[in-house]
Design a protein around this motif. Structure first.
Motif, PDB file in Angstrom:
ATOM      1  N   UNK A  72       0.816  -1.217   0.000  1.00 36.75           N
ATOM      2  CA  UNK A  72       0.000   0.000   0.000  1.00 36.75           C
ATOM      3  C   UNK A  72       0.848   1.264   0.000  1.00 36.75           C
ATOM      4  N   UNK A  73       1.897   1.289   0.811  1.00 37.60           N
ATOM      5  CA  UNK A  73       2.674   2.521   0.991  1.00 37.60           C
ATOM      6  C   UNK A  73       3.775   2.688  -0.040  1.00 37.60           C
ATOM      7  N   UNK A  74       4.233   1.553  -0.617  1.00 34.88           N
ATOM      8  CA  UNK A  74       5.297   1.576  -1.632  1.00 34.88           C
ATOM      9  C   UNK A  74       6.587   2.192  -1.113  1.00 34.88           C
ATOM     10  N   UNK A  75       6.841   2.044   0.186  1.00 35.27           N
ATOM     11  CA  UNK A  75       8.130   2.472   0.723  1.00 35.27           C
ATOM     12  C   UNK A  75       9.174   1.415   0.367  1.00 35.27           C
ATOM     13  N   UNK A  76      10.445   1.770   0.499  1.00 38.43           N
ATOM     14  CA  UNK A  76      11.538   0.844   0.199  1.00 38.43           C
ATOM     15  C   UNK A  76      11.799  -0.020   1.423  1.00 38.43           C
ATOM     16  N   UNK A  77      11.792  -1.312   1.237  1.00 39.75           N
ATOM     17  CA  UNK A  77      11.923  -2.241   2.358  1.00 39.75           C
ATOM     18  C   UNK A  77      13.050  -3.240   2.107  1.00 39.75           C
ATOM     19  N   UNK A  78      13.593  -3.765   3.195  1.00 32.90           N
ATOM     20  CA  UNK A  78      14.621  -4.805   3.090  1.00 32.90           C
ATOM     21  C   UNK A  78      14.690  -5.564   4.418  1.00 32.90           C
ATOM     22  N   UNK A  79      14.719  -6.880   4.347  1.00 39.32           N
ATOM     23  CA  UNK A  79      14.951  -7.693   5.540  1.00 39.32           C
ATOM     24  C   UNK A  79      16.446  -7.975   5.649  1.00 39.32           C
ATOM     25  N   UNK A  80      16.910  -8.124   6.892  1.00 38.05           N
ATOM     26  CA  UNK A  80      18.346  -8.265   7.144  1.00 38.05           C
ATOM     27  C   UNK A  80      18.884  -9.669   6.991  1.00 38.05           C
ATOM     28  N   UNK A  81      18.502 -10.375   5.935  1.00 37.70           N
ATOM     29  CA  UNK A  81      19.170 -11.647   5.613  1.00 37.70           C
ATOM     30  C   UNK A  81      20.198 -11.356   4.527  1.00 37.70           C
ATOM     31  N   UNK A  82      21.380 -10.966   4.973  1.00 36.89           N
ATOM     32  CA  UNK A  82      22.387 -10.369   4.105  1.00 36.89           C
ATOM     33  C   UNK A  82      22.905 -11.284   3.014  1.00 36.89           C
ATOM     34  N   UNK A  83      22.687 -12.599   3.153  1.00 35.97           N
ATOM     35  CA  UNK A  83      23.085 -13.501   2.088  1.00 35.97           C
ATOM     36  C   UNK A  83      22.396 -13.188   0.772  1.00 35.97           C
ATOM     37  N   UNK A  84      21.256 -12.496   0.836  1.00 35.54           N
ATOM     38  CA  UNK A  84      20.531 -12.120  -0.379  1.00 35.54           C
ATOM     39  C   UNK A  84      21.387 -11.316  -1.335  1.00 35.54           C
ATOM     40  N   UNK A  85      22.367 -10.609  -0.796  1.00 35.63           N
ATOM     41  CA  UNK A  85      23.207  -9.749  -1.624  1.00 35.63           C
ATOM     42  C   UNK A  85      24.492 -10.428  -2.079  1.00 35.63           C
ATOM     43  N   UNK A 113      20.527   2.645  -1.905  1.00 33.81           N
ATOM     44  CA  UNK A 113      20.414   3.033  -3.316  1.00 33.81           C
ATOM     45  C   UNK A 113      18.956   3.012  -3.771  1.00 33.81           C
ATOM     46  N   UNK A 114      18.200   2.030  -3.274  1.00 37.31           N
ATOM     47  CA  UNK A 114      16.788   1.946  -3.644  1.00 37.31           C
ATOM     48  C   UNK A 114      16.006   3.135  -3.091  1.00 37.31           C
ATOM     49  N   UNK A 115      16.362   3.590  -1.887  1.00 41.45           N
ATOM     50  CA  UNK A 115      15.705   4.772  -1.315  1.00 41.45           C
ATOM     51  C   UNK A 115      15.992   5.991  -2.186  1.00 41.45           C
ATOM     52  N   UNK A 116      17.252   6.156  -2.544  1.00 43.94           N
ATOM     53  CA  UNK A 116      17.615   7.315  -3.377  1.00 43.94           C
ATOM     54  C   UNK A 116      16.930   7.258  -4.746  1.00 43.94           C
ATOM     55  N   UNK A 117      16.750   6.059  -5.254  1.00 46.22           N
ATOM     56  CA  UNK A 117      16.114   5.895  -6.560  1.00 46.22           C
ATOM     57  C   UNK A 117      14.598   5.832  -6.464  1.00 46.22           C
ATOM     58  N   UNK A 118      14.084   5.797  -5.230  1.00 46.70           N
ATOM     59  CA  UNK A 118      12.648   5.642  -5.001  1.00 46.70           C
ATOM     60  C   UNK A 118      12.114   4.419  -5.752  1.00 46.70           C
ATOM     61  N   UNK A 119      12.828   3.298  -5.584  1.00 49.03           N
ATOM     62  CA  UNK A 119      12.508   2.069  -6.309  1.00 49.03           C
ATOM     63  C   UNK A 119      12.260   0.934  -5.318  1.00 49.03           C
ATOM     64  N   UNK A 120      11.016   0.731  -4.860  1.00 46.98           N
ATOM     65  CA  UNK A 120      10.720  -0.327  -3.884  1.00 46.98           C
ATOM     66  C   UNK A 120      11.007  -1.729  -4.389  1.00 46.98           C
ATOM     67  N   UNK A 121      11.109  -1.912  -5.717  1.00 45.95           N
ATOM     68  CA  UNK A 121      11.344  -3.236  -6.287  1.00 45.95           C
ATOM     69  C   UNK A 121      12.815  -3.615  -6.313  1.00 45.95           C
ATOM     70  N   UNK A 122      13.709  -2.672  -6.082  1.00 49.51           N
ATOM     71  CA  UNK A 122      15.131  -2.940  -6.230  1.00 49.51           C
ATOM     72  C   UNK A 122      15.684  -3.939  -5.213  1.00 49.51           C
ATOM     73  N   UNK A 123      15.423  -3.807  -3.913  1.00 46.20           N
ATOM     74  CA  UNK A 123      16.039  -4.732  -2.949  1.00 46.20           C
ATOM     75  C   UNK A 123      15.602  -6.175  -3.192  1.00 46.20           C
ATOM     76  N   UNK A 124      16.565  -7.088  -3.220  1.00 47.34           N
ATOM     77  CA  UNK A 124      16.277  -8.503  -3.466  1.00 47.34           C
ATOM     78  C   UNK A 124      15.483  -9.103  -2.314  1.00 47.34           C
TER      79      UNK A 124
END
Length: 493
Positions: free
Chosen positions: A154-167, A424-435
């Protein structure tokens, strides 16, 4: 229970939508550099920290390139120590007050509290349109995971969970190799962990009360959980054990600051702690989604209010697009225990893993069994993987095995920069960017937490699960899907 929210905002994501999310197949993402798409690339992000000590310290330091404007921790001594490093930040003990008072000055929030606070703090921040980085597991309950997925959509904020292996490049490459069909259709998944490394699983609640340590706000620490007296160090576990400064080892306390993980009121046990890491890669690669059956097959030393010392849990997944039905077995337990031998896969299943490791099974591991071969990852985060085809006798590193060399790269590589991906996703306003955005992370967390429900529901009592409705078809486990929160600590929806 009242009919559940539709899954993650509008409707349950289709397998095609889920694959798109996990593949980061965004044309804008691949077409241009992150920062070129932002008009405010040079502006620092104002970040508030909820949970400043423990893992929160490294999470804060991980985003220290930005402006740390507020630090919150219920332990005043910990908070003061961190404020020395970030003197321009304002200190708080109650994150509700921090968000209310500092809301206009905050762009984003990191959340590194005990599990029972994750859902509430995250939901509050997102409802205020703040970007959020929340430690794993994303929530303590299935209901909370569903709520966060809904709010994120609903809010389309940028989110990320801290399972760092994703990166990690290794995890992303393993996803590509599996989905490229190298080991064929996967019908079995075995994941094991050396957790718990805290002494509170398989124990009863202690009697009596101890003095609350100076500076600790115990009522705030309890938050949404029901009230109970504070208890300090565990006499049997402490037994003269101290850290390098001569203080009692933090792992040998009943609750704060570390051993809360073993309690059903506060944590999610070994499964909730580690599966967001160890199951992350296969969840994505195998498009697991919701299981149809979950059963706690066996436990060792299970008590009323704590998770067991060791457990084996079976998840069954139906056919999924091009994926065949699959059984996933979870095993946990600490090999260092003298009184409990932890559950592990049968040696026939892990023969080649034992062969490559001098007859010993690594403390944690993830083994996928396919029709053409096997894939094995030997660490918590999926940073490395090994392949063995059916006509081969041993595993070979995944980046050297001939079978995987022609599988194209389709996932972007971010050079192990989990925090950077979020920023980077926050700066780009791209909620889909974080894996590990909540569209995926809430889905993963919810699926894993079903294992915690099975543990608490009972041994050899299979649960037939209706994923979209978030309820069991053959039992009432609604009290385990959604907990009763103390007044003033309800999760906003």
């Amino acid at each position: 229970m009242q009919k559940f929210f539709k899954v993650y905002g509008t409707a349950q994501p289709s397998r095609r939508q889920f694959l798109k999310s996990t593949s980061l197949a965004s044309a804008s993402l691949l077409a241009m550099p992150y920062l070129m798409r932002s008009q405010d690339a040079a502006k620092k992000i104002n970040i508030a920290v909820i949970g400043a000590g423990g893992k929160g310290a490294s999470d804060t330091d991980g985003v220290a390139s930005e402006n740390i404007v507020a630090l919150c921790d219920v332990d005043g001594m910990r908070l003061n120590e961190r404020l020395k490093k970030y003197p321009n930040a304002k200190g708080f003990k109650d994150y509700r007050k921090m968000l209310e008072e500092m809301g206009a000055s905050i762009d984003a929030v990191t959340i590194s509290t005990p599990d029972h606070h994750h859902g509430i703090a995250t939901a509050m921040a997102m409802k205020m349109k703040k970007h959020v980085y929340t430690q794993k597991p994303l929530t303590q309950t299935v209901y909370e995971a569903r709520v966060l997925g809904k709010i994120a959509a609903e809010t389309k904020v940028v989110t990320q969970m801290g399972n760092q292996g994703s990166s990690e490049d290794g995890l992303r490459r393993a996803v590509e190799v599996i989905q490229g069909g190298v080991i064929g259709k996967v019908h079995e998944l075995h994941v094991w962990s050396n957790r718990p490394v805290w002494p509170t699983q398989g124990i009863e609640r202690p009697a009596g009360a101890d003095p609350i340590p100076e500076g600790l706000d115990w009522d705030l620490w309890l938050g949404p959980a029901q009230s109970r007296p504070y208890k300090g160090s565990i006499p049997e576990a402490d037994a003269g054990k101290t850290d390098k400064k001569g203080k009692p080892n933090k792992r040998n306390f009943y609750y704060a600051p570390f051993s809360w993980r073993g309690w059903t009121d506060f944590g999610t046990g070994a499964l909730g702690d580690m599966a967001c890491h160890t199951v992350n890669m296969p969840f994505r690669a195998l498009k697991l989604g919701y299981p149809s059956i979950i059963e706690c097959e066996e436990v060792k030393v299970l008590k009323a209010e704590t998770y067991p010392r060791s457990a084996r849990i079976r998840f069954e997944f139906p056919q999924r697009e091009d994926m065949v039905p699959l059984k996933f077995y979870w095993y946990d337990g600490n090999p260092a225990y003298k009184d409990v031998e932890p559950f592990r896969p049968h040696p026939d299943i892990t023969k080649e893993v034992l062969d490559m490791n001098d007859g010993r099974l690594p403390g944690s591991g993830c083994l996928l069994v396919g029709e053409k071969g096997k894939l094995f990852s030997p660490d918590d985060y999926g940073t490395k993987f090994y392949l063995k085809m059916n006509d081969e006798k041993e595993f070979l590193s995944g980046d050297k095995h001939e079978a995987g060399k022609n599988i194209p790269e389709r996932l972007p590589r971010i050079h192990k920069a989990h925090y950077k991906e979020w920023l980077d996703a926050i700066r780009s306003n791209d909620p889909e960017m974080p894996y590990s955005k909540f569209k995926v992370a809430a889905y993963l967390t919810e699926t894993i937490l079903l294992g915690c429900i099975a543990l608490r529901h009972g041994v050899k009592k299979p649960i037939e699960w209706d994923g979209p409705a978030a309820k069991a078809r053959n039992a009432d486990v609604s009290h385990l899907v959604r907990r009763a929160c103390r007044k003033g600590w309800e999760i906003p929806t």
